[in-house]
Write a protein that holds these residues in place. Structure first.
Motif, PDB file in Angstrom:
ATOM      1  N   ILE A 186       0.873  -1.182   0.000  1.00 10.85           N
ATOM      2  CA  ILE A 186       0.000   0.000   0.000  1.00 10.85           C
ATOM      3  C   ILE A 186       0.905   1.225   0.000  1.00 10.85           C
ATOM      4  N   LEU A 187       0.715   2.082  -0.997  1.00  8.33           N
ATOM      5  CA  LEU A 187       1.527   3.300  -1.116  1.00  8.33           C
ATOM      6  C   LEU A 187       0.608   4.519  -1.241  1.00  8.33           C
ATOM      7  N   PRO A 188       1.120   5.698  -0.916  1.00 11.49           N
ATOM      8  CA  PRO A 188       0.335   6.897  -1.203  1.00 11.49           C
ATOM      9  C   PRO A 188       0.205   7.100  -2.703  1.00 11.49           C
ATOM     10  N   GLY A 189      -0.935   7.591  -3.167  1.00 11.77           N
ATOM     11  CA  GLY A 189      -1.095   7.955  -4.573  1.00 11.77           C
ATOM     12  C   GLY A 189      -0.404   9.287  -4.852  1.00 11.77           C
ATOM     13  N   HIS A 190      -0.412   9.689  -6.127  1.00  8.14           N
ATOM     14  CA  HIS A 190       0.245  10.940  -6.539  1.00  8.14           C
ATOM     15  C   HIS A 190      -0.184  12.134  -5.696  1.00  8.14           C
ATOM     16  N   GLY A 191      -1.498  12.276  -5.530  1.00  8.77           N
ATOM     17  CA  GLY A 191      -2.029  13.456  -4.837  1.00  8.77           C
ATOM     18  C   GLY A 191      -1.571  13.497  -3.391  1.00  8.77           C
ATOM     19  N   ILE A 192      -1.629  12.366  -2.712  1.00  4.16           N
ATOM     20  CA  ILE A 192      -1.236  12.313  -1.292  1.00  4.16           C
ATOM     21  C   ILE A 192       0.261  12.553  -1.147  1.00  4.16           C
ATOM     22  N   MET A 193       1.060  11.996  -2.044  1.00  2.74           N
ATOM     23  CA  MET A 193       2.509  12.233  -1.987  1.00  2.74           C
ATOM     24  C   MET A 193       2.813  13.722  -2.099  1.00  2.74           C
ATOM     25  N   LEU A 194       2.178  14.385  -3.068  1.00  2.00           N
ATOM     26  CA  LEU A 194       2.446  15.812  -3.277  1.00  2.00           C
ATOM     27  C   LEU A 194       1.997  16.633  -2.080  1.00  2.00           C
ATOM     28  N   ARG A 195       0.797  16.321  -1.560  1.00  2.00           N
ATOM     29  CA  ARG A 195       0.302  17.092  -0.414  1.00  2.00           C
ATOM     30  C   ARG A 195       1.174  16.874   0.820  1.00  2.00           C
ATOM     31  N   ALA A 196       1.669  15.649   1.001  1.00  2.11           N
ATOM     32  CA  ALA A 196       2.539  15.366   2.152  1.00  2.11           C
ATOM     33  C   ALA A 196       3.831  16.176   2.045  1.00  2.11           C
ATOM     34  N   LEU A 197       4.415  16.238   0.851  1.00  3.87           N
ATOM     35  CA  LEU A 197       5.657  16.990   0.677  1.00  3.87           C
ATOM     36  C   LEU A 197       5.419  18.490   0.821  1.00  3.87           C
ATOM     37  N   GLU A 198       4.288  18.960   0.303  1.00  3.45           N
ATOM     38  CA  GLU A 198       3.955  20.387   0.421  1.00  3.45           C
ATOM     39  C   GLU A 198       3.788  20.796   1.873  1.00  3.45           C
ATOM     40  N   SER A 199       3.081  19.942   2.636  1.00  7.11           N
ATOM     41  CA  SER A 199       2.780  20.351   4.009  1.00  7.11           C
ATOM     42  C   SER A 199       3.962  20.115   4.940  1.00  7.11           C
ATOM     43  N   GLY A 200       4.930  19.288   4.541  1.00 10.03           N
ATOM     44  CA  GLY A 200       6.053  19.010   5.433  1.00 10.03           C
ATOM     45  C   GLY A 200       7.299  19.815   5.132  1.00 10.03           C
ATOM     46  N   THR A 201       7.240  20.712   4.141  1.00  8.31           N
ATOM     47  CA  THR A 201       8.416  21.493   3.753  1.00  8.31           C
ATOM     48  C   THR A 201       8.016  22.944   3.495  1.00  8.31           C
ATOM     49  N   ALA A 202       9.036  23.821   3.374  1.00  5.17           N
ATOM     50  CA  ALA A 202       8.754  25.232   3.065  1.00  5.17           C
ATOM     51  C   ALA A 202       8.887  25.499   1.570  1.00  5.17           C
ATOM     52  N   GLY A 203       9.695  24.697   0.862  1.00  8.52           N
ATOM     53  CA  GLY A 203      10.074  25.068  -0.508  1.00  8.52           C
ATOM     54  C   GLY A 203       9.484  24.220  -1.606  1.00  8.52           C
ATOM     55  N   LEU A 204       8.413  23.485  -1.338  1.00 10.24           N
ATOM     56  CA  LEU A 204       7.888  22.583  -2.364  1.00 10.24           C
ATOM     57  C   LEU A 204       6.457  22.926  -2.790  1.00 10.24           C
ATOM     58  N   HIS A 205       6.157  24.228  -2.842  1.00 12.09           N
ATOM     59  CA  HIS A 205       4.834  24.646  -3.323  1.00 12.09           C
ATOM     60  C   HIS A 205       4.948  25.047  -4.788  1.00 12.09           C
ATOM     61  N   VAL A 206       4.757  24.082  -5.669  1.00  9.67           N
ATOM     62  CA  VAL A 206       4.976  24.358  -7.102  1.00  9.67           C
ATOM     63  C   VAL A 206       3.888  23.664  -7.926  1.00  9.67           C
ATOM     64  N   PRO A 207       3.695  24.103  -9.168  1.00  9.53           N
ATOM     65  CA  PRO A 207       2.704  23.440 -10.034  1.00  9.53           C
ATOM     66  C   PRO A 207       3.151  22.039 -10.423  1.00  9.53           C
ATOM     67  N   THR A 208       2.209  21.261 -10.956  1.00 14.02           N
ATOM     68  CA  THR A 208       2.502  19.909 -11.429  1.00 14.02           C
ATOM     69  C   THR A 208       3.535  19.951 -12.557  1.00 14.02           C
ATOM     70  N   GLY A 209       4.458  19.004 -12.540  1.00 15.78           N
ATOM     71  CA  GLY A 209       5.497  18.974 -13.577  1.00 15.78           C
ATOM     72  C   GLY A 209       5.328  17.793 -14.516  1.00 15.78           C
ATOM     73  N   GLU A 210       6.415  17.465 -15.186  1.00 18.76           N
ATOM     74  CA  GLU A 210       6.447  16.347 -16.137  1.00 18.76           C
ATOM     75  C   GLU A 210       7.260  15.202 -15.542  1.00 18.76           C
ATOM     76  N   VAL A 211       6.994  13.985 -16.021  1.00 17.98           N
ATOM     77  CA  VAL A 211       7.831  12.845 -15.642  1.00 17.98           C
ATOM     78  C   VAL A 211       9.037  12.817 -16.585  1.00 17.98           C
ATOM     79  N   VAL A 212      10.227  13.054 -16.047  1.00 16.72           N
ATOM     80  CA  VAL A 212      11.451  13.024 -16.860  1.00 16.72           C
ATOM     81  C   VAL A 212      12.521  12.228 -16.105  1.00 16.72           C
ATOM     82  N   GLU A 213      13.513  11.722 -16.843  1.00 18.76           N
ATOM     83  CA  GLU A 213      14.537  10.872 -16.213  1.00 18.76           C
ATOM     84  C   GLU A 213      15.469  11.673 -15.312  1.00 18.76           C
TER      85      GLU A 213
END
Ligand SMILES: Nc1ncnc2c1ncn2[C@@H]1O[C@H](COP(=O)(O)OP(=O)(O)O)[C@@H](O)[C@H]1O
Ligand SMILES: CC(C)(COP(=O)(O)O)[C@@H](O)C(=O)NCCC(=O)O
Ligand SMILES: [K+]
Length: 259
Positions: free
Chosen positions: A151-178
């Protein structure tokens, strides 16, 4: 004899009305609502067809949401029925420590997956990835035994967790790149590859355990987003939960004339 199948996840309620409760039955109508908007079903899309003869669903969204779904069905006589994971049903056996604690959506999707495979060829192990609010990665052996799942967090939960646990990760959705070279791409790629990597890990566990190459299936509302980033071929099957509900309803109908 019409049949209404309902899948209530943590983000959306999905429903499909079938001509009868049997695998491969014709679809008469279908739709999806975000949970915040489910209260308009009875007077909206569900007002457009006659009362279904049978209903069967799976729900993981909690008691309050279940109560609101029941309210939408109040004007009908049909009894709301919800699948609970058990020791065994419709060709699947449950390896969970406490079988009833397995999410009903996971159980139903696995039943759908096994029938999907058996309709097309010989029995093989199955790796089933379901991408909804959360992501689950299920391992089923060739005999139909559910061995266990991640069981893993989905995309939305991962992003919200990182946003709420940091000061510098409030950014728009990006692209999947290597090789992400900005914060947006770093977050989007990180989440996607975290899921793809977990799937690959489970693929190896299952291959080693079963000694046969697993069939890789993907389902869930956000499955299409993961498909291009998977490390091996997967088949995207949109309706595995509904396929599973049809199989269960058909079996129960044959066994005791109801769901
Ligand atoms: N058209 C869409 N509307 C809403 N969510 C979507 C859509 N397409 C993909 N998604 C994604 O799918 C996820 C919801 O998938 P779904 O299978 O309905 O989840 P759940 O079963 O947990 O309610 C959301 O997290 C969202 O990112
Ligand atoms: C894992 C889940 C949160 C997935 O929910 P979803 O993403 O479909 O909304 C759900 O299946 C659940 O609440 N399961 C109960 C715990 C378990 O399966 O172990
Ligand atoms: K789901």
């Amino acid at each position: 004899m019409t049949f209404l199948a309902i899948d209530v996840g943590n983000t959306r309620l999905k429903w499909t009305l079938y001509e009868r409760p049997a695998a491969g039955a014709r679809v008469l109508a279908h739709g999806a609502e975000f949970l915040e908007q489910l209260d308009r079903l009875a007077e909206g899309p569900w007002a457009e067809f006659a009362e279904p003869t049978r209903m069967l669903g799976c729900i993981v969204a909690g008691q309050a949401v279940k109560h609101r779904v029941h309210e939408q069905m109040e004007r009908w006589e049909v009894e709301p029925r919800w699948v609970v994971a058990s020791d065994a049903e419709a060709g699947l056996t449950n390896g969970y420590d406490f079988p009833a604690r397995l999410g009903a959506d996971r159980w139903v999707a696995m039943i759908g997956a096994r029938h999907h495979m058996l309709a097309r060829g010989p029995a093989r192990p199955i790796l089933l990835v379901m991408v909804g609010t959360a992501v689950t990665v299920e391992a089923i052996d060739a005999s139909g035994r559910f061995l266990g799942g991640l069981i893993l967090p989905g995309h939305g939960i991962m992003l919200r967790a990182l946003e709420s646990g940091t000061a510098g990760l409030h950014v728009p959705t990006g692209e999947v790149v290597e090789f992400p070279t900005n914060t947006s791409d770093g977050l989007t790629s990180g989440g996607t590859y975290a899921i793809a990597g977990a799937c690959e890990r489970m693929f190896r566990h299952l291959f080693l355990r079963s000694g046969a190459e697993p069939l890789c299936l993907m389902t869930g509302g956000a499955g299409w987003k993961m498909m291009p980033s998977m490390m091996r071929p997967y088949e995207l099957v949109e309706n595995l939960i509904f396929d599973g509900l049809l199989v269960i309803a058909q079996e129960r109908e044959a066994l005791h004339g109801g769901v």
